[in-house]
Design an enzyme around this catalytic site. Structure first.
Site, short mmCIF file in Angstrom:
data_model
loop_
_atom_site.label_atom_id
_atom_site.label_comp_id
_atom_site.label_asym_id
_atom_site.label_seq_id
_atom_site.Cartn_x
_atom_site.Cartn_y
_atom_site.Cartn_z
N ASP A 245 0.82 -1.22 0.00
CA ASP A 245 0.00 0.00 0.00
C ASP A 245 0.85 1.27 0.00
O ASP A 245 2.00 1.27 0.44
CB ASP A 245 -0.93 0.02 1.22
CG ASP A 245 -0.16 -0.08 2.54
OD1 ASP A 245 0.76 -0.93 2.62
OD2 ASP A 245 -0.44 0.70 3.46
N GLU A 246 0.26 2.33 -0.53
CA GLU A 246 0.71 3.72 -0.35
C GLU A 246 2.19 3.94 -0.63
O GLU A 246 2.91 4.51 0.19
CB GLU A 246 0.43 4.17 1.10
CG GLU A 246 -1.04 4.20 1.43
CD GLU A 246 -1.31 4.63 2.86
OE1 GLU A 246 -2.18 5.49 3.05
OE2 GLU A 246 -0.66 4.13 3.79
N VAL A 247 2.64 3.51 -1.80
CA VAL A 247 4.03 3.76 -2.17
C VAL A 247 4.05 4.99 -3.06
O VAL A 247 3.53 4.95 -4.17
CB VAL A 247 4.62 2.56 -2.92
CG1 VAL A 247 6.11 2.77 -3.18
CG2 VAL A 247 4.39 1.27 -2.15
#
Ligand code: TNX
Length: 504
Positions: free
Chosen positions: A314-316
């Protein structure tokens, strides 16, 4: 039901069957305060008296489940039942029709008969019995017939032990509480920017350095292999599968602070104890990173008997789309080489996925393109819509802890949705189940965990277990109200939501 159904109708004592009655609003199941609502309930005219010492019989394969029932009866009534042959309380594994996790239960003057096809089914039946047991000695279990099957196979909770560390005893306590509501998956978020919580052979600084921090500057902590095995064994004894998550390639500052070689510039990062997300990433494509990810995946797989390994994803925000996809595909290859199925947050839908990889929907502020992409690739979903089931969202503006980026989430919000209609183009057949995550940026103690989980976790448990057409929030709220007495007995901290008609 056949003959007995007709006989009871003739006698005028049949009160109803949950599904039939619920479909027209209000039903028999709501007169017994079971959560999650079983698929079928019939009230029987007479119950089972608890005036003599209770004897419980069970086949050898169900001895451990019988032990859980012994403790439950002792806890509720103050009297310890005995295990023996030909008891009035009989557990049996002779109900193949109940499937992998279902059970059938009858309580009448002859006793208690609980049957299932598997020990897991019996265990969920024991959880139902716990809710039916009277408190105090010299009472009876009211007459009832229950036939119950879960809607979804994956009924999960997630605990973030990275932002704040939680000791083994806290995790066991959470396993007790989630399994009481028939959840069968505990996903442990074992690494993030603020902490690395699982010892990995050959990489001692992950825990020595990366495990020594948490949000707010506390001492952190980590599980060694024995701690982790203890958690897994405790969970398995309650038919809960541990799904370990190592969050990659982002959310990795704790690893980047532990090993210089994981950074593209070859320099260790400073430990991080704040609350920002999205700033960290492994140096993807480098030999050191590949060796690291291979070792970590292999070590976690060796420690984990269950079939799943969650790689985060997630959320890179610091990698290109190609770099990200290549990383996820490599991680998937490594996970598959261990014989496990990969699970990842919805962003992995942008990569090329194997059909047995599982994608976890969470982001309710963005269009669900990635999730639809995962389904188009043949994958199944675990539904964790933040605006419904993120237990770290505040209930309302006055909630002492929690976040609000996905909005406030009151009990009704957690309850009133259908996993099979929440994302366009995603239907029942694409959904493996439901999971309710608890991120712990603002959550420091197990009492904080309980406060956010109760009463929303039982609401999500009913979403995951009970037939959609039988569910109604008002009737759920009425059933749930009586559970405050159970929580008091179990010393559970909970939120006195104004949406529940509490009895006292
Ligand atoms: C988003 S949900 C995150 C977490 C945060 C959480 C806080 C997800 C896959 N990522 O890193 O802790 O929001 O609610």
């Amino acid at each position: 039901m056949g003959e007995s159904w007709l006989a009871r109708m003739a006698a005028g004592v049949l009160v109803g069957v949950a599904l039939a009655a619920c479909a027209v609003g209000g039903g028999v199941a709501d007169e017994v305060n079971l959560v999650p609502l079983p698929s079928e309930v019939e009230i029987l005219p007479a119950g089972f008296a608890l005036d003599e010492p209770m004897v419980i019989s069970a086949p050898p394969e169900a001895a451990a489940v019988a032990g859980h029932l012994v403790r439950a009866v002792l806890d509720a009534t103050g009297r310890r039942p005995e295990l023996g042959a030909a008891g009035a309380v009989r557990l049996s594994l002779d109900a193949p029709q109940a499937g992998a996790e279902g059970y059938d239960l009858v309580v009448d003057p002859d006793g208690v008969r609980l049957s299932a096809a598997t020990p897991a089914g019996l265990f969920w039946g024991v959880q139902t019995l716990r809710q039916l047991l009277p408190t105090g000695p010299g009472r009876q279990i009211d007459g009832i017939r229950v036939s119950d099957r879960p809607r979804f196979a994956w009924r999960g909770a997630m605990l973030d032990v990275a932002r704040h560390f939680f000791a083994v005893a806290d995790v066991k306590r959470y396993i007790d509480l989630i399994s009481a509501y028939k959840l069968n998956v505990l996903h442990l978020h074992l690494s993030d920017d603020q902490g690395w919580r699982l010892a990995i052979d050959g990489w001692p600084d992950l825990t020595a350095v990366g495990g020594s921090t948490e949000i707010g500057g506390g001492p952190g902590g980590f599980y060694d292999a024995d701690d982790y095995r203890e958690i897994v064994a405790y969970a398995r004894d309650r038919f809960v599968e541990i799904v370990p998550e190592i969050d990659l390639p982002g959310h990795t500052n704790a690893a980047l602070a532990s090993y210089a070689e994981l950074n593209c510039d070859g320099r260790r990062r400073e430990p991080y104890t704040g609350m920002k997300v999205g700033f960290s990433a492994l140096c993807v494509g480098s030999p050191a990173t590949d060796r690291f990810v291979s070792d970590v995946v292999a070590a976690v797989a060796r420690l984990t008997p269950g079939p799943y390994l969650h790689i985060g994803g997630d959320e890179v925000q610091t990698l290109s789309a190609q770099e990200y996809a290549a990383f996820v595909e490599r991680a998937q290859e490594l996970v598959r080489a261990t014989g496990k199925r990969m699970v990842g947050w919805q962003e992995i839908g942008k990569a090329k996925l194997a059909a047995d990889s599982i994608t976890q929907f969470w982001q309710t502020n963005d269009p669900p393109d990635e999730v639809q992409q995962a389904v188009r690739q043949g994958g199944k979903l675990v539904m964790s819509p933040a605006s419904r089931v993120y237990l770290d969202m505040k209930y309302d503006a006055d909630t002492r802890i929690g976040l609000d980026w996905a909005g406030f989430v009151e009990v009704r919000d957690a309850y009133e949705w259908d996993p099979a209609t929440v994302v366009q183009g995603v239907g029942e057949q694409d959904v493996l189940g439901v999971e309710t995550p608890l991120w712990t940026e603002t959550v420091e103690t197990i009492a904080d965990v309980e406060y956010l989980a109760f009463p929303r976790l039982p609401a999500v448990a009913e979403v995951a277990w009970s037939p959609q057409r039988a569910r109604s929030f008002d009737r759920f709220a009425a059933r749930l109200a009586s559970h405050a007495a159970l929580w008091k007995r179990w010393d559970v901290t909970y939120h006195r939501s104004p949406q529940i008609p509490w009895a006292d």
